[in-house]
Design a protein around this motif. Structure first.
Motif, PDB file in Angstrom:
ATOM      1  N   GLU A  12       0.829  -1.210   0.000  1.00 37.47           N
ATOM      2  CA  GLU A  12       0.000   0.000   0.000  1.00 37.47           C
ATOM      3  C   GLU A  12       0.859   1.255   0.000  1.00 37.47           C
ATOM      4  OE1 GLU A  12      -2.763  -0.386   3.255  1.00 37.47           O
ATOM      5  OE2 GLU A  12      -4.216  -1.418   1.984  1.00 37.47           O
ATOM      6  N   VAL A  13       1.950   1.232   0.759  1.00 39.63           N
ATOM      7  CA  VAL A  13       2.870   2.374   0.767  1.00 39.63           C
ATOM      8  C   VAL A  13       3.458   2.567  -0.630  1.00 39.63           C
ATOM      9  CG1 VAL A  13       5.098   3.213   1.634  1.00 39.63           C
ATOM     10  CG2 VAL A  13       3.423   2.234   3.220  1.00 39.63           C
ATOM     11  N   LEU A  14       3.896   1.472  -1.233  1.00 43.58           N
ATOM     12  CA  LEU A  14       4.459   1.549  -2.582  1.00 43.58           C
ATOM     13  C   LEU A  14       3.417   2.052  -3.570  1.00 43.58           C
ATOM     14  CD1 LEU A  14       7.011   1.051  -4.235  1.00 43.58           C
ATOM     15  CD2 LEU A  14       6.132  -1.227  -4.721  1.00 43.58           C
ATOM     16  N   HIS A  15       2.194   1.615  -3.413  1.00 40.63           N
ATOM     17  CA  HIS A  15       1.107   2.074  -4.288  1.00 40.63           C
ATOM     18  C   HIS A  15       0.928   3.581  -4.174  1.00 40.63           C
ATOM     19  CE1 HIS A  15      -3.202   3.188  -4.748  1.00 40.63           C
ATOM     20  NE2 HIS A  15      -2.939   2.719  -5.944  1.00 40.63           N
ATOM     21  N   SER A  16       0.970   4.111  -2.962  1.00 37.95           N
ATOM     22  CA  SER A  16       0.795   5.558  -2.809  1.00 37.95           C
ATOM     23  C   SER A  16       1.963   6.315  -3.434  1.00 37.95           C
ATOM     24  CB  SER A  16       0.581   5.948  -1.349  1.00 37.95           C
ATOM     25  OG  SER A  16       1.724   5.688  -0.587  1.00 37.95           O
ATOM     26  N   LEU A  17       3.178   5.770  -3.355  1.00 41.73           N
ATOM     27  CA  LEU A  17       4.329   6.407  -4.007  1.00 41.73           C
ATOM     28  C   LEU A  17       4.173   6.368  -5.526  1.00 41.73           C
ATOM     29  CD1 LEU A  17       7.240   4.919  -1.846  1.00 41.73           C
ATOM     30  CD2 LEU A  17       6.331   7.253  -1.749  1.00 41.73           C
ATOM     31  N   ALA A  18       3.738   5.236  -6.038  1.00 35.20           N
ATOM     32  CA  ALA A  18       3.549   5.087  -7.485  1.00 35.20           C
ATOM     33  C   ALA A  18       2.426   5.982  -7.990  1.00 35.20           C
ATOM     34  CB  ALA A  18       3.254   3.630  -7.824  1.00 35.20           C
ATOM     35  N   ALA A  21       3.680   9.382  -8.401  1.00 34.68           N
ATOM     36  CA  ALA A  21       4.498   9.440  -9.610  1.00 34.68           C
ATOM     37  C   ALA A  21       3.649   9.244 -10.868  1.00 34.68           C
ATOM     38  CB  ALA A  21       5.598   8.388  -9.558  1.00 34.68           C
ATOM     39  N   GLU A  22       2.370   8.917 -10.695  1.00 38.04           N
ATOM     40  CA  GLU A  22       1.429   8.677 -11.785  1.00 38.04           C
ATOM     41  C   GLU A  22       1.933   7.591 -12.743  1.00 38.04           C
ATOM     42  OE1 GLU A  22       0.588  12.456 -13.600  1.00 38.04           O
ATOM     43  OE2 GLU A  22      -0.342  13.233 -11.772  1.00 38.04           O
ATOM     44  N   ASN A  23       2.400   6.479 -12.140  1.00 40.29           N
ATOM     45  CA  ASN A  23       2.957   5.402 -12.953  1.00 40.29           C
ATOM     46  C   ASN A  23       2.798   4.060 -12.237  1.00 40.29           C
ATOM     47  OD1 ASN A  23       4.294   3.906 -14.845  1.00 40.29           O
ATOM     48  ND2 ASN A  23       6.284   4.880 -14.556  1.00 40.29           N
ATOM     49  N   LEU A  24       1.569   3.637 -12.010  1.00 39.94           N
ATOM     50  CA  LEU A  24       1.319   2.395 -11.274  1.00 39.94           C
ATOM     51  C   LEU A  24       1.947   1.183 -11.948  1.00 39.94           C
ATOM     52  CD1 LEU A  24      -2.437   2.812 -10.237  1.00 39.94           C
ATOM     53  CD2 LEU A  24      -0.397   3.312  -8.898  1.00 39.94           C
ATOM     54  N   ASP A  25       1.727   1.022 -13.246  1.00 39.72           N
ATOM     55  CA  ASP A  25       2.267  -0.151 -13.938  1.00 39.72           C
ATOM     56  C   ASP A  25       3.792  -0.105 -14.029  1.00 39.72           C
ATOM     57  OD1 ASP A  25      -0.213  -1.391 -14.279  1.00 39.72           O
ATOM     58  OD2 ASP A  25      -0.596  -0.358 -16.174  1.00 39.72           O
ATOM     59  N   GLY A  26       4.348   1.070 -14.245  1.00 37.23           N
ATOM     60  CA  GLY A  26       5.798   1.207 -14.319  1.00 37.23           C
ATOM     61  C   GLY A  26       6.480   0.836 -13.017  1.00 37.23           C
ATOM     62  N   ARG A  72      14.254   7.946  -7.263  1.00 38.45           N
ATOM     63  CA  ARG A  72      14.826   8.031  -5.922  1.00 38.45           C
ATOM     64  C   ARG A  72      13.874   7.459  -4.872  1.00 38.45           C
ATOM     65  NH1 ARG A  72      14.550  11.775  -1.944  1.00 38.45           N
ATOM     66  NH2 ARG A  72      13.328  13.200  -3.229  1.00 38.45           N
ATOM     67  N   LEU A  73      12.577   7.704  -5.024  1.00 38.43           N
ATOM     68  CA  LEU A  73      11.612   7.193  -4.038  1.00 38.43           C
ATOM     69  C   LEU A  73      11.550   5.667  -4.018  1.00 38.43           C
ATOM     70  CD1 LEU A  73       8.634   9.700  -4.276  1.00 38.43           C
ATOM     71  CD2 LEU A  73      10.223   9.375  -2.376  1.00 38.43           C
ATOM     72  N   TYR A  97       1.148  -5.810  -4.252  1.00 38.22           N
ATOM     73  CA  TYR A  97       1.098  -4.572  -5.037  1.00 38.22           C
ATOM     74  C   TYR A  97       0.311  -4.794  -6.327  1.00 38.22           C
ATOM     75  CZ  TYR A  97       2.482  -0.566  -7.823  1.00 38.22           C
ATOM     76  OH  TYR A  97       2.450   0.559  -8.612  1.00 38.22           O
ATOM     77  N   HIS A  98       0.604  -5.883  -7.024  1.00 37.44           N
ATOM     78  CA  HIS A  98      -0.101  -6.168  -8.276  1.00 37.44           C
ATOM     79  C   HIS A  98      -1.587  -6.408  -8.040  1.00 37.44           C
ATOM     80  CE1 HIS A  98       3.311  -5.962 -10.911  1.00 37.44           C
ATOM     81  NE2 HIS A  98       3.991  -6.804 -10.155  1.00 37.44           N
ATOM     82  N   GLN A  99      -1.939  -7.019  -6.929  1.00 36.13           N
ATOM     83  CA  GLN A  99      -3.362  -7.212  -6.613  1.00 36.13           C
ATOM     84  C   GLN A  99      -4.052  -5.870  -6.389  1.00 36.13           C
ATOM     85  OE1 GLN A  99      -3.575  -9.988  -3.341  1.00 36.13           O
ATOM     86  NE2 GLN A  99      -3.063 -11.732  -4.639  1.00 36.13           N
ATOM     87  N   ILE A 100      -3.380  -4.951  -5.710  1.00 39.09           N
ATOM     88  CA  ILE A 100      -3.949  -3.612  -5.479  1.00 39.09           C
ATOM     89  C   ILE A 100      -4.162  -2.906  -6.817  1.00 39.09           C
ATOM     90  CG2 ILE A 100      -3.448  -1.311  -4.548  1.00 39.09           C
ATOM     91  CD1 ILE A 100      -1.962  -2.791  -2.222  1.00 39.09           C
TER      92      ILE A 100
END
Length: 182
Positions: A12-18, A21-26, A72-73, A97-100
Motif C-alpha cells: 500500500e505504501v508503494l502504491h501511494s508512491l507510485a 508518480a502517476e505510474n502504477l504499472d511502471g 529516488r523514491l 502490489y499487483h493485486q492492489i
C-alpha cells in the motif's frame, strides 16, 4: 504482525508512491525487476538475508545498484525495507502490489488451458469475450495441454469454467451410460 499483513502494508505504501508518480504499472515493473534480480542471483539473495552483513552495507549496495535505473523514491523504499529487515518479503510485497493495482484497474488474471497454441488474434478475441462475460478486463495466461482435446478451461481466482472437449465427452458418456441402464 503476520507476514501477509506486513507485505500488504508495504504494498500500500508503494502504491501511494507510485500514484504520486502517476505510474502504477511502471512501478510494478520496476518491483518485478528487483525481485527477479534478487531471486535470480543466489549470491545477492544470500547477501541480503545474511545477519552477518550490517544494514548500512546492504542499503548502500541497493542504492548503488538501482540509483541510476529507478526513481529516488523507489530506491528509498527498498532501503527502508532493509532498515526494517523486510527485504526478504519483496516477492510477497510485489504480489500484493499487483493485486492492489489490478483491483483499481478492474483487471483479473485468468489461467486459460488450451489444447494447442493460439494465434495472437484468437487470443485477443478470447480475452475480449472473457472480459465481456466477467465484466472486468481479463489478462489471459495460456497453458497448453493437449489432453483436453479442444475447447478451453478458464480459471479465474477460485472459479473454473470447463469448456473442454474432454469434459463434454465425459458428460456425454455418463449420460449414455445412465440411459443404457434405464
Amino acid at each position: 504482525m503476520r507476514e501477509p499483513t506486513i507485505a500488504h502494508n508495504y504494498a500500500e505504501v508503494l502504491h501511494s508512491l507510485a500514484r504520486k508518480a502517476e505510474n502504477l504499472d511502471g512501478w510494478g515493473t520496476m518491483l518485478d525487476e528487483v525481485v527477479s534480480a534478487i531471486w535470480g542471483d543466489e549470491r545477492l539473495r544470500r547477501f541480503l538475508e545474511s545477519p552477518n552483513v550490517d544494514e548500512a552495507t546492504k542499503r548502500e549496495l541497493v542504492g548503488r545498484a538501482f540509483a541510476d535505473r529507478m526513481p529516488r523514491l523507489m530506491v528509498r523504499f527498498l532501503q527502508a525495507l532493509i532498515t526494517h529487515r523486510r527485504q526478504m518479503l519483496l516477492p510477497e510485497i510485489a504480489r500484493e502490489y499487483h493485486q492492489i493495482v489490478d483491483a483499481i484497474a478492474n483487471r483479473v488474471h485468468a489461467q486459460v488451458t488450451v489444447a494447442r497454441e493460439m494465434p495472437d488474434a484468437e487470443r485477443d478475441r478470447l480475452a475480449a469475450s472473457l472480459s465481456d462475460s466477467l465484466g472486468k478486463t481479463v489478462v489471459p495466461h495460456l497453458v497448453v495441454n493437449p489432453e483436453i482435446l479442444g475447447g478451453v478451461i478458464v480459471k479465474v481466482a477460485d472459479r473454473v469454467m470447463d469448456g473442454s472437449v474432454r469434459r463434454k465427452l465425459a458428460v456425454l458418456r455418463t449420460g449414455m451410460l445412465r440411459g443404457a441402464t434405464a
